[in-house]
Design an enzyme around this catalytic site. Structure first.
Site, PDB file in Angstrom:
ATOM      1  N   HIS A 220       0.841  -1.202   0.000  1.00 30.93           N
ATOM      2  CA  HIS A 220       0.000   0.000   0.000  1.00 30.93           C
ATOM      3  C   HIS A 220       0.870   1.243   0.000  1.00 30.93           C
ATOM      4  O   HIS A 220       1.810   1.354   0.782  1.00 30.93           O
ATOM      5  CB  HIS A 220      -0.947  -0.012   1.214  1.00 30.93           C
ATOM      6  CG  HIS A 220      -2.187  -0.813   0.938  1.00 30.93           C
ATOM      7  ND1 HIS A 220      -3.418  -0.462   1.415  1.00 30.93           N
ATOM      8  CD2 HIS A 220      -2.362  -1.925   0.201  1.00 30.93           C
ATOM      9  CE1 HIS A 220      -4.321  -1.348   0.988  1.00 30.93           C
ATOM     10  NE2 HIS A 220      -3.692  -2.243   0.264  1.00 30.93           N
TER      11      HIS A 220
ATOM     12  N   TYR B 191      -9.384   6.004   6.762  1.00 26.71           N
ATOM     13  CA  TYR B 191      -9.573   6.413   8.162  1.00 26.71           C
ATOM     14  C   TYR B 191     -10.593   7.541   8.129  1.00 26.71           C
ATOM     15  O   TYR B 191     -10.308   8.612   7.592  1.00 26.71           O
ATOM     16  CB  TYR B 191      -8.256   6.921   8.763  1.00 26.71           C
ATOM     17  CG  TYR B 191      -7.226   5.836   9.020  1.00 26.71           C
ATOM     18  CD1 TYR B 191      -6.424   5.332   7.998  1.00 26.71           C
ATOM     19  CD2 TYR B 191      -7.039   5.315  10.304  1.00 26.71           C
ATOM     20  CE1 TYR B 191      -5.483   4.348   8.240  1.00 26.71           C
ATOM     21  CE2 TYR B 191      -6.090   4.325  10.555  1.00 26.71           C
ATOM     22  CZ  TYR B 191      -5.321   3.852   9.526  1.00 26.71           C
ATOM     23  OH  TYR B 191      -4.383   2.871   9.770  1.00 26.71           O
TER      24      TYR B 191
ATOM     25  N   PRO C 298      -5.110   0.462  18.660  1.00 22.93           N
ATOM     26  CA  PRO C 298      -4.852  -0.049  17.310  1.00 22.93           C
ATOM     27  C   PRO C 298      -4.743   1.010  16.211  1.00 22.93           C
ATOM     28  O   PRO C 298      -4.225   0.704  15.140  1.00 22.93           O
ATOM     29  CB  PRO C 298      -6.042  -0.972  17.048  1.00 22.93           C
ATOM     30  CG  PRO C 298      -7.102  -0.520  17.985  1.00 22.93           C
ATOM     31  CD  PRO C 298      -6.413   0.037  19.178  1.00 22.93           C
TER      32      PRO C 298
ATOM     33  N   LYS D 281       0.423  -0.012  15.120  1.00 24.93           N
ATOM     34  CA  LYS D 281       1.819  -0.057  15.574  1.00 24.93           C
ATOM     35  C   LYS D 281       2.176  -1.299  16.383  1.00 24.93           C
ATOM     36  O   LYS D 281       3.355  -1.641  16.506  1.00 24.93           O
ATOM     37  CB  LYS D 281       2.135   1.178  16.439  1.00 24.93           C
ATOM     38  CG  LYS D 281       2.217   2.462  15.678  1.00 24.93           C
ATOM     39  CD  LYS D 281       3.424   2.508  14.776  1.00 24.93           C
ATOM     40  CE  LYS D 281       3.075   3.102  13.444  1.00 24.93           C
ATOM     41  NZ  LYS D 281       3.965   2.800  12.371  1.00 24.93           N
TER      42      LYS D 281
ATOM     43  N   TYR E 236       3.782   6.501  10.252  1.00 25.65           N
ATOM     44  CA  TYR E 236       2.899   5.401   9.848  1.00 25.65           C
ATOM     45  C   TYR E 236       3.699   4.287   9.169  1.00 25.65           C
ATOM     46  O   TYR E 236       3.497   3.104   9.438  1.00 25.65           O
ATOM     47  CB  TYR E 236       1.822   5.931   8.893  1.00 25.65           C
ATOM     48  CG  TYR E 236       0.681   4.970   8.657  1.00 25.65           C
ATOM     49  CD1 TYR E 236      -0.509   5.090   9.368  1.00 25.65           C
ATOM     50  CD2 TYR E 236       0.786   3.941   7.721  1.00 25.65           C
ATOM     51  CE1 TYR E 236      -1.554   4.210   9.158  1.00 25.65           C
ATOM     52  CE2 TYR E 236      -0.249   3.054   7.507  1.00 25.65           C
ATOM     53  CZ  TYR E 236      -1.425   3.196   8.230  1.00 25.65           C
ATOM     54  OH  TYR E 236      -2.460   2.313   8.019  1.00 25.65           O
TER      55      TYR E 236
END
Ligand code: APR
Ligand code: PHB
Length: 390
Positions: free
Chosen positions: A72, A202, A293, A297, A383
């Site tokens: 991704h 998100y 969550p 991580k 991220y």
């Protein structure tokens, strides 16, 4: 029984540690209190940072990951009717991979059972002993009910949040604990339906946060922010799909639905325990820390801990040098706090608290991340995972 490193717990941390040590010629034995099928069926997170992919690949565990995993190149952030893409390679030159923790664990177990060091399932009464000495021991009862003693040079406590190792370290070091329980939970579902999106979404929404993730081209993983006291029985599949469709709704886009094969409510907490070592007992992964969550991580942090720990143990056991084991706890904790901050920040930016002042701050932060390259890069670097040596 005797080995160099006695490893308690066959989650991703313990299994990868054993693998990394084997590749450096160090013996280990892994003790797990659950069965193989239980460990391989646990549904957990599904995003691997760049360094996790690199470490697994270098350890000879990249075949299926590269074949079946999905690379991704970014995520979408959605709020008040807009969906904005963050392009990770453009922002920081790195990507992430969608590949379930369950699959990572299956690959690690298969490698271990294929000529690797002993991996004992269904043991009980596991007790680390003599950790103040240079020859600690682990007492346990094997799957046949026979009491055993495993003599070691070092013990690794990779036995997760509810394990037996952390209390031993905390008690002997007068260690510290930090904890934050969030007033939210995630209702997570697995569904047999192709993801309705190419990258994860998100979504901030007045009804609460939602996340569209996936496990494969035909399996979607979706989450809804709910109250921690929410009862899963009160969420029919229809109610779940309706809430998801509302929270992801965007002109010209539709959420595909399908059979839900698993659903559960996950609590959200941050937890850090320091130090991560007492003499010959070392903690890694969920045994020492938990993150909420949001941002995925937990697994990556566990893998980063044992990457550091493996290097330190090889130096101790092969070269008799204590410098890296002495630095292990501080170095690991620096990364733990960075990830703890990032997970808290993502959680705080995206979940509805019910307070309208909070909501305006969140929307202001989201607009900032979606319009400032510097703000977007900060998210992207965290991220996709900071380098392990930072
Ligand atoms: N004796 C032996 N094994 C034990 C004991 C014990 N007393 N207590 C727990 N275990 C085992 C658990 O059954 C589990 O298989 O230790 C293992 C710990 O694995 P995880 O909980 O997966 O922890 P870790 O390897 O650190 O991986 C962290 O897991 O919870 C997720 O979000 C987290 O993704 C992160 C990852
Ligand atoms: C998941 O796919 O389980 C997942 C993905 C991204 C997150 C958290 C969980 O931030």
């Amino acid at each position: 029984m005797r080995t160099q490193v006695g490893i308690i717990g066959a989650g991703p941390a313990g299994l990868l540690l054993s693998r990394l040590l084997t590749l450096q010629g160090i013996d280990s034995v892994v003790l797990e209190n659950r069965s193989r099928s239980y460990v391989e069926a646990r549904i957990r997170a599904g995003i691997l940072e760049q360094h996790s992919v690199d470490t697994l690949t270098a350890a000879g565990l990249g075949d299926r990951l590269h074949r079946e995993g999905l690379e991704h190149r970014g995520i979408y952030l959605q709020y008040t009717g807009t969906r904005h893409k963050l392009d990770f390679p453009e922002l920081c030159g790195r990507t992430v991979w969608v590949y379930g923790q369950t699959e990572v664990v299956k690959d690690l177990i298969a490698a271990q059972l294929d000529g690797g060091p002993p991996l004992l399932f269904e043991v009980s009464d596991v007790t680390p002993e003599d950790v103040d000495t240079d020859s600690p021991r682990i007492r346990f009862t094997d799957a046949d009910g026979v009491p055993q003693v495993l003599g070691c040079d070092v013990i690794a406590g990779t036995d997760g949040f509810h394990g037996v190792s952390r209390p031993v370290v905390t008690e002997r070091t007068e260690g510290r604990l930090w904890e934050r329980t969030y007033p939210y939970a995630w209702l997570g579902v697995l569904a047999d339906v192709a993801p309705s999106t190419d990258e994860l979404i998100y979504a901030w929404h007045p009804d609460g946060f939602a996340l569209h993730s996936m496990r494969s081209p035909s399996v979607s993983r979706l989450y809804l922010q709910v109250d921690p006291a929410e009862k899963i029985e009160e969420w029919s599949d229809d109610r779940i799909w309706t809430a998801l469709a509302t929270r992801f709704s965007l002109d010209g886009w539709e959420l595909e639905t399908g059979p839900i094969t698993e659903k559960s409510v996950l609590p959200m907490r941050s937890f850090v325990s320091a130090p991560m070592r007492h003499r010959r007992l070392f903690l890694a992964g969920d045994a020492a820390h938990i993150v909420p969550p949001t941002g995925a991580k937990g697994l990556n942090l566990a893998l980063a801990d044992v990457t550091l720990l493996a290097t330190a143990l090889v130096r101790l056991l092969r070269e008799r040098q204590t410098d890296l084991v002495d630095d292990y706890s501080d170095r690991a904790l620096a990364r733990v706090w960075r990830c703890t901050h990032f997970s808290w920040w993502m959680t705080s930016m995206l979940h509805r608290s019910g307070d309208d002042f909070d909501a305006e701050l969140q929307l202001s932060q989201l607009r900032r991340v979606c319009s400032s390259e510097a703000a977007a890069r900060e998210l992207a670097e965290n991220y996709t995972g900071l380098p392990i040596d930072d």
